[in-house]
Design a protein around this motif. Structure first.
Motif, PDB file in Angstrom:
ATOM      1  N   GLU A 211      50.225  47.810  22.595  1.00  0.00           N
ATOM      2  CA  GLU A 211      48.809  47.695  23.133  1.00  0.00           C
ATOM      3  C   GLU A 211      47.977  46.795  22.235  1.00  0.00           C
TER       4      GLU A 211
ATOM      5  N   CYS B 261      44.903  47.088  21.623  1.00  0.00           N
ATOM      6  CA  CYS B 261      43.887  47.431  20.497  1.00  0.00           C
ATOM      7  C   CYS B 261      44.653  47.881  19.369  1.00  0.00           C
TER       8      CYS B 261
ATOM      9  N   CYS C 145      40.150  50.602  27.026  1.00  0.00           N
ATOM     10  CA  CYS C 145      39.660  50.324  25.643  1.00  0.00           C
ATOM     11  C   CYS C 145      39.865  48.925  25.079  1.00  0.00           C
ATOM     12  N   CYS C 146      40.908  48.475  25.877  1.00  0.00           N
ATOM     13  CA  CYS C 146      41.513  46.974  25.256  1.00  0.00           C
ATOM     14  C   CYS C 146      40.373  45.844  25.588  1.00  0.00           C
TER      15      CYS C 146
ATOM     16  N   TYR D 102      46.891  45.179  28.719  1.00  0.00           N
ATOM     17  CA  TYR D 102      46.529  46.475  27.954  1.00  0.00           C
ATOM     18  C   TYR D 102      48.000  46.494  26.936  1.00  0.00           C
TER      19      TYR D 102
HETATM   20 ZN    ZN Z   1      43.450  49.559  23.965  1.00  0.00          ZN
END
Ligand code: ZN
Ligand code: FUB
Length: 656
Positions: A335, A337, A403-404, A383
């Motif tokens: 991911e 993130c 989120c990314c 992602y």
């Molecule tokens: Zn993420």
């Protein structure tokens, strides 16, 4: 030049509560804040601008128009019992976008963008409950249910709110969001730590955020709360959580107390944020328990569980770690993130230990695993970041769980944080990125200017101009990729030694230096205009992996400087799995263009499998194959891609 003066010191004085005990500095040096660094770099400056003009616009469009993220705040503000839209953690995306906007405003002031941020902040503030609680999901679903499910990300969202508030205050001096964040942090402290009510955060984040709030306010309530959150883990307090993944507490790094952890487990982003927070607490409390645990866990990550791209978390099942050496290419989750989290954690480890090996990993994740998450156009995202594709991967405009995008935006916009470090007797240069800054060493102001065409070329020029002659030690990181083992732990090693060594010149002449902790150290009295030139050998290298990494058996990867390369169909007649890289392959470099991005491509004449002229059979012939930096792949439509290239015929495939 967009350099602005750091922090609003006078406004800060009003909120400071000087209750923290004096601390012995534990970090070897402090980072120079991005707010004091003006990035002029050929490689990165256009990316900072792209984030400002395209990525943030995409985040705003998605957050405000295409999804209900901002509407949720408006609904709470109206108080008419309207329905919550989206997922329970969606507030965090608003906060992360705000944080990215805050950094970007420092790099590139923009009145419109600031106005938009202020508008959002008004809506956020209006959604805060009288007791400081702030979460649109629970406020719309029923406040009676709040704080009943540790997995529902209330504290995670609070953490992102705090980070945004600190960043926005630092850039603009505006306190509205900061006051909201402080009220929420105080609410959490009163509800849990002070009431002695156990709470294991289902998604770590609040710990590192509280440390930012502590450093801004100097109110040790937030330091204690951060430490308290860390200390809740691994003691069985998360047991009652009714949620599939957490039935195995390793998912949330909740099997052992943090100070006793030895192995990396579970969800990758959760782990990265956890250890970043632990490192921040350790840096203030000098708690060796956290440091010792993290050093062992770090080795487990880097020696056995990290992709060559610096990506981590190979499994989509838990968005995280699997068993050692399980690093598949095509199904790599990796991911974005998690790579961003690797940057955060490794920076903290570098500051605490003074060791360059952490920056080596940071650089690997930054230039490869993390940067791959952002399209060249700035408004498309990955992602997951696989290391091979049979041609079905494309970047997306957005994600349900988003989120990314804002995570990569806030990382790029705050890039200045990772370049320089300093203490009273030294200056550190950790990343080679064209920039200007001014640091205070002892009592002397030292303007510093760096010029380079890194990562395409290895020459770096650093000019220092202290106001008066000043003694200090200049530390220049010798990137791990200069040596034979590009990352510690020999999971990966270069198949050939470097042909040239580094060279260091001072004012055009060779200079004596020591090597310490992975840095060249030049200790002398510096004067205005002193110029250091560092030359790093930018050679094309073949990388091989330890045999335990089965996905890289009978394969090589190509690396040049910090960049990992891949072969993509877009440059190779639509194929990327049909070639073989024999040991004796000779590589050449070419200036090349991938859409708007000027890159150095790597070419070689290698055996390529393809259909015969009449299509009746398959033939192998030598053809020129072009490899491009991994971070630029998937910008020209769908096509196959590989990072690990076959060295044996049995690995070669001709895709349909
Ligand atoms: Zn993420
Ligand atoms: O749970 C919040 C975020 O969503 C995590 O950090 C990501 O891994 C994704 O699951």
């Amino acid at each position: 030049m967009h350099l602005r003066l750091p922090l609003f010191i006078t406004a800060l004085a009003e909120i400071v509560t000087l209750s923290a005990p004096a601390q012995i500095p534990v970090r070897r040096f402090e980072p120079v804040s991005f707010a004091q660094v003006d990035i002029t770099d050929h490689f990165w400056r256009p990316k900072l601008d792209k984030v400002a003009t395209a990525t943030l616009q995409a985040c705003i469009r998605q957050t405000e128009e295409k999804t209900g993220r901002i509407r949720n705040f408006e609904k709470v503000g109206r108080g008419r019992n309207e329905k919550h839209e989206g997922i329970y953690y969606d507030d965090s995306d608003v906060y992360k976008a705000l944080e990215a906007i805050a950094y970007s405003l420092k790099n590139r002031p923009d009145a419109e963008l600031e106005k938009k941020a202020d508008e959002w902040i008004d809506k956020i503030a209006a959604a805060q409950q009288p007791d400081g609680y702030l979460n649109t999901y629970y406020t719309l679903v029923g406040l009676d249910k709040r704080w009943t499910d540790m997995e529902k990300h209330e504290d995670y969202c609070a953490g992102h709110l705090i980070e945004a508030a600190v960043a926005y205050y630092n850039t603009t001096g505006k306190r509205k969001l900061l006051e909201v964040a402080i009220r929420f942090a105080d609410h959490i402290d009163a509800t849990f730590r002070q009431a002695n009510r156990h709470w294991v955060s289902g998604h770590q984040e609040i710990e590192l955020a509280l440390m930012k709030l502590y450093h801004l306010t100097r109110n040790d309530r937030y330091l204690k709360l951060a430490d308290w959150f860390l200390d809740q883990r691994g003691r069985g307090f998360g047991k009652g959580v009714i949620w599939d993944q957490w039935k195995n507490p390793a998912y949330c790094q909740d099997s052992e107390p943090v100070k006793e952890q030895k192995e990396i487990t579970g969800h990758a982003v959760r782990a990265m944020y956890l250890y970043t927070g632990a490192a921040d607490v350790a840096a203030t409390t000098n708690d060796a328990g956290y440091m010792n645990a993290m050093k062992t866990v770090w080795e487990d990550v880097v020696y056995r569980n990290m992709y060559i791209t610096g990506g981590i978390g190979s499994s989509g099942r838990n968005e995280g770690f699997s068993v050692d050496y399980d690093l598949p290419n095509e199904t790599a989750y990796c991911e974005t993130c998690a790579s961003v989290g690797m940057v955060f954690w490794n920076q903290r480890m570098n500051l605490l230990t003074g060791e360059a090996k952490y920056m080596d990993v940071l650089e690997r994740s930054l230039y490869n695993g993390a940067l791959d998450g952002l399209s060249l156009s700035g408004d498309r995202f990955f992602y997951g970041n696989p290391l091979a594709s049979s041609g079905n991967n494309a970047r997306s405009e957005w994600f349900g769980t988003a989120c990314c995008p804002s995570n990569i935006a806030r990382l790029v916009a705050s890039l200045g944080d990772y370049i320089y470090g300093k203490n009273d007797s030294g200056l550190w240069v950790n990343l080679y990125i064209g920039s200007n800054t001014k640091v205070k060493i002892g009592k002397t102001e030292v303007p510093v200017s760096m010029e380079t065409n890194y990562p395409w070329e290895g020459r770096v020029r650093l000019t220092v101009s202290p106001a008066k002659k000043t003694p200090y030690a200049l530390h220049l990181r010798i990137p791990g990729w200069v040596s034979n083992v590009p990352v510690p732990g020999d999971l990966y090693r270069f198949a050939e030694e470097s042909k040239t060594a580094i060279s260091v010149l001072l004012n055009g002449k060779p200079v004596d230096y020591q090597q310490e902790n992975g840095y060249v150290v030049i200790n002398r009295t510096w004067q205005k205009g002193d110029m250091v030139e560092l030359n790093l050998p930018m050679e094309v290298k073949r990388v091989v992996a330890k045999k335990e990494l089965v996905a890289a058996n009978d394969r090589v990867a190509i690396q040049r400087g910090p960049l990992v390369y891949c072969v993509e169909g877009a440059d190779n007649n639509g194929q990327a799995w049909n070639l073989l890289v024999p040991d004796q392959t000779r590589f050449t470099t070419q200036s090349y263009q991938v859409l708007t991005e000027p890159v150095v491509a790597i070419q070689a004449s290698v055996p390529v499998v393809g259909p015969s002229a009449d299509g009746s059979s398959v033939v192998t012939e030598n053809k020129t194959v072009t490899a491009i930096p991994y971070y630029v792949w998937a910008n020209r439509g769908k096509s196959p891609m590989q990072v690990w290239l076959p060295t044996k015929a049995k690995q070669v495939k001709l895709l349909d």
